[in-house]
Design a protein around this motif. Structure first.
Motif, PDB file in Angstrom:
ATOM      1  N   ARG A  37       0.834  -1.203   0.000  1.00 34.96           N
ATOM      2  CA  ARG A  37       0.000   0.000   0.000  1.00 34.96           C
ATOM      3  C   ARG A  37       0.871   1.255   0.000  1.00 34.96           C
ATOM      4  NH1 ARG A  37      -2.727  -3.746   3.141  1.00 34.96           N
ATOM      5  NH2 ARG A  37      -4.984  -3.925   2.820  1.00 34.96           N
ATOM      6  N   GLN A  38       0.378   2.280  -0.686  1.00 37.46           N
ATOM      7  CA  GLN A  38       1.075   3.561  -0.740  1.00 37.46           C
ATOM      8  C   GLN A  38       0.137   4.658  -0.227  1.00 37.46           C
ATOM      9  OE1 GLN A  38       2.196   3.580  -4.982  1.00 37.46           O
ATOM     10  NE2 GLN A  38       4.331   3.309  -4.332  1.00 37.46           N
ATOM     11  N   TYR A  39       0.436   5.147   0.962  1.00 34.81           N
ATOM     12  CA  TYR A  39      -0.410   6.163   1.595  1.00 34.81           C
ATOM     13  C   TYR A  39       0.096   7.563   1.270  1.00 34.81           C
ATOM     14  CZ  TYR A  39      -2.182   2.232   4.322  1.00 34.81           C
ATOM     15  OH  TYR A  39      -2.745   1.036   4.704  1.00 34.81           O
ATOM     16  N   SER A  40      -0.858   8.490   1.220  1.00 33.14           N
ATOM     17  CA  SER A  40      -0.535   9.882   0.892  1.00 33.14           C
ATOM     18  C   SER A  40      -0.757  10.785   2.107  1.00 33.14           C
ATOM     19  CB  SER A  40      -1.430  10.361  -0.253  1.00 33.14           C
ATOM     20  OG  SER A  40      -2.785  10.422   0.183  1.00 33.14           O
ATOM     21  N   ALA A  41      -0.483  12.072   1.915  1.00 34.08           N
ATOM     22  CA  ALA A  41      -0.723  13.054   2.977  1.00 34.08           C
ATOM     23  C   ALA A  41      -2.212  13.153   3.298  1.00 34.08           C
ATOM     24  CB  ALA A  41      -0.178  14.414   2.552  1.00 34.08           C
ATOM     25  N   VAL A  42      -3.056  12.915   2.291  1.00 33.98           N
ATOM     26  CA  VAL A  42      -4.507  12.929   2.524  1.00 33.98           C
ATOM     27  C   VAL A  42      -4.893  11.811   3.485  1.00 33.98           C
ATOM     28  CG1 VAL A  42      -6.775  12.564   1.454  1.00 33.98           C
ATOM     29  CG2 VAL A  42      -5.078  14.016   0.326  1.00 33.98           C
ATOM     30  N   HIS A  43      -4.303  10.635   3.288  1.00 36.52           N
ATOM     31  CA  HIS A  43      -4.588   9.516   4.190  1.00 36.52           C
ATOM     32  C   HIS A  43      -4.141   9.836   5.620  1.00 36.52           C
ATOM     33  CE1 HIS A  43      -4.387   7.107   0.295  1.00 36.52           C
ATOM     34  NE2 HIS A  43      -5.622   6.940   0.736  1.00 36.52           N
ATOM     35  N   GLN A  44      -3.028  10.529   5.739  1.00 37.09           N
ATOM     36  CA  GLN A  44      -2.562  10.940   7.062  1.00 37.09           C
ATOM     37  C   GLN A  44      -3.613  11.794   7.766  1.00 37.09           C
ATOM     38  OE1 GLN A  44       1.287  12.867   6.333  1.00 37.09           O
ATOM     39  NE2 GLN A  44       2.217  11.383   7.719  1.00 37.09           N
ATOM     40  N   GLN A  45      -4.122  12.775   7.043  1.00 34.72           N
ATOM     41  CA  GLN A  45      -5.124  13.663   7.625  1.00 34.72           C
ATOM     42  C   GLN A  45      -6.399  12.892   7.976  1.00 34.72           C
ATOM     43  OE1 GLN A  45      -4.302  16.479   8.699  1.00 34.72           O
ATOM     44  NE2 GLN A  45      -4.041  18.061   7.151  1.00 34.72           N
ATOM     45  N   GLN A  46      -6.816  12.007   7.090  1.00 34.17           N
ATOM     46  CA  GLN A  46      -8.029  11.227   7.342  1.00 34.17           C
ATOM     47  C   GLN A  46      -7.868  10.322   8.564  1.00 34.17           C
ATOM     48  OE1 GLN A  46      -8.204   9.463   3.423  1.00 34.17           O
ATOM     49  NE2 GLN A  46      -9.989  10.703   2.848  1.00 34.17           N
ATOM     50  N   MET A  47      -6.690   9.738   8.728  1.00 34.36           N
ATOM     51  CA  MET A  47      -6.431   8.909   9.901  1.00 34.36           C
ATOM     52  C   MET A  47      -6.549   9.724  11.178  1.00 34.36           C
ATOM     53  SD  MET A  47      -5.886   5.645   9.497  1.00 34.36           S
ATOM     54  CE  MET A  47      -5.221   5.396  11.140  1.00 34.36           C
ATOM     55  N   MET A  48      -5.973  10.917  11.174  1.00 33.95           N
ATOM     56  CA  MET A  48      -6.016  11.753  12.374  1.00 33.95           C
ATOM     57  C   MET A  48      -7.430  12.248  12.658  1.00 33.95           C
ATOM     58  SD  MET A  48      -3.240  11.630  13.893  1.00 33.95           S
ATOM     59  CE  MET A  48      -3.799  12.802  15.140  1.00 33.95           C
ATOM     60  N   ILE A  49      -8.188  12.534  11.613  1.00 34.48           N
ATOM     61  CA  ILE A  49      -9.582  12.950  11.802  1.00 34.48           C
ATOM     62  C   ILE A  49     -10.367  11.835  12.493  1.00 34.48           C
ATOM     63  CG2 ILE A  49     -11.742  13.388  10.544  1.00 34.48           C
ATOM     64  CD1 ILE A  49      -9.986  15.008   8.529  1.00 34.48           C
ATOM     65  N   ALA A  50     -10.139  10.597  12.053  1.00 32.00           N
ATOM     66  CA  ALA A  50     -10.824   9.457  12.670  1.00 32.00           C
ATOM     67  C   ALA A  50     -10.396   9.275  14.121  1.00 32.00           C
ATOM     68  CB  ALA A  50     -10.545   8.187  11.871  1.00 32.00           C
TER      69      ALA A  50
END
Length: 246
Positions: A37-50
Motif C-alpha cells: 500500500r502507498q499512503y498519501s498526505a490525505v490519508h494521514q489527515q483522514q487517519m487523524m480525523i478518525a
C-alpha cells in the motif's frame, strides 16, 4: 509512505489502519507494483480525523453516530460536507456541555437552599407526580442506593420535603446523563456538606476504589476535550479543502 509509517503517525496498530480502509474511514489506498500500500498526505489527515473523532467515548444523544458521520464523509473525500457536519457537531457538543454546567449549577443552588416548612407526608405516587417521573423510576433509584426512604407501619413509603430536594438533585443529574455511580459518589462526598464545595470537581474525580468508571462519570470533562478535538478536526478538514482547490 507504508502502513507502518502511517500507523506510527496516528499512534495506532497497523491492523487499525487496514480496518479504517475497510470501513471507508480513509480513501481507497493505491498499491505499488510489489503490492504494498502507498499512503498519501490525505490519508494521514483522514487517519487523524478518525482518531480525534473517536478519542472521547461519548454515547449519549447519538454523539458517537455524529462523529462517525464526519469520519465517513472525510473517508469519501467529501471534505466540505464533513466540515459542515463537524461544525454542527461542535455546536451540539457545546449545547450538551452547557446543559451539564446548568445541571451542576442547579444542584449547587438546591444544596444552598433552606428546606421550606414541613409539608404533609406524600405517598410514592404523589412524589412521582410532583417530580413528573414514573413510580418505577423512583423505585429504580431506590434499588440502586441513590436515596433511602422511610416507611410507615404498613410498610408504605412516606416522603418528606428533604426527600423531594434530594430526588430533584438526582433527576437533574440523570437528565444531564450523569451515571448512577457518579451520583452515588457525589452524595457520599456531600454527607458533611459545607457551602462552597466544588460539585464539578467531585463529579470529575470518582473514587479510586471504584472498579468500573462509567462513560458518563467524567462527562463534563470529556465534552470539553471533545470540543477541543473537533476544533482540530475542523482545522484539518479546512486544510484538506484548501489543498484540493490549490
Amino acid at each position: 509512505m507504508n502502513t507502518k509509517t502511517i500507523a506510527d503517525y496516528a499512534n495506532v496498530h497497523v491492523n487499525t489502519v487496514r480496518l479504517y480502509e475497510q470501513w471507508s474511514y480513509i480513501s481507497p489506498v493505491p498499491r505499488a507494483a510489489n503490492g504494498y500500500r502507498q499512503y498519501s498526505a490525505v490519508h494521514q489527515q483522514q487517519m487523524m480525523i478518525a482518531r480525534l473523532a473517536f478519542r472521547q467515548e461519548l454515547i449519549q444523544n447519538n454523539l458517537r453516530k455524529r462523529a462517525t458521520k464526519i469520519v465517513q464523509l472525510s473517508g469519501r473525500e467529501q471534505f466540505q460536507e464533513a466540515l459542515n457536519e463537524a461544525t454542527s457537531y461542535f455546536n451540539h457538543l457545546k449545547a450538551e456541555h452547557q446543559f451539564v454546567l446548568e445541571a451542576i449549577h442547579e444542584v449547587e443552588q438546591l444544596l444552598c437552599e433552606t428546606p421550606s416548612a414541613p409539608v404533609p407526608l406524600q405517598t410514592h405516587k404523589q412524589m412521582a407526580q410532583r417530580l413528573q417521573l414514573t413510580e418505577e423510576t423512583l423505585r429504580n433509584w431506590e434499588r440502586n442506593g441513590l436515596y433511602k426512604i422511610e416507611r410507615n407501619r404498613q410498610n408504605r413509603r412516606q416522603y418528606y420535603e428533604r426527600d423531594y430536594q434530594k430526588l430533584l438533585m438526582i433527576r437533574t443529574l440523570r437528565s444531564a446523563h450523569f451515571s448512577i455511580a457518579a451520583i452515588l459518589h457525589l452524595f457520599e462526598q456531600l454527607d458533611n456538606f459545607t457551602p462552597g464545595v466544588d460539585i464539578k470537581n467531585l463529579l470529575n474525580k470518582p473514587k479510586f476504589t471504584q472498579y468500573f468508571l462509567y462513560v458518563t462519570d467524567q462527562l463534563e470533562l470529556n465534552l470539553r476535550k471533545a470540543m477541543t478535538d473537533v476544533t482540530e478536526i475542523k482545522q484539518r478538514l479546512s486544510s484538506l479543502i484548501a489543498s484540493t482547490h490549490a
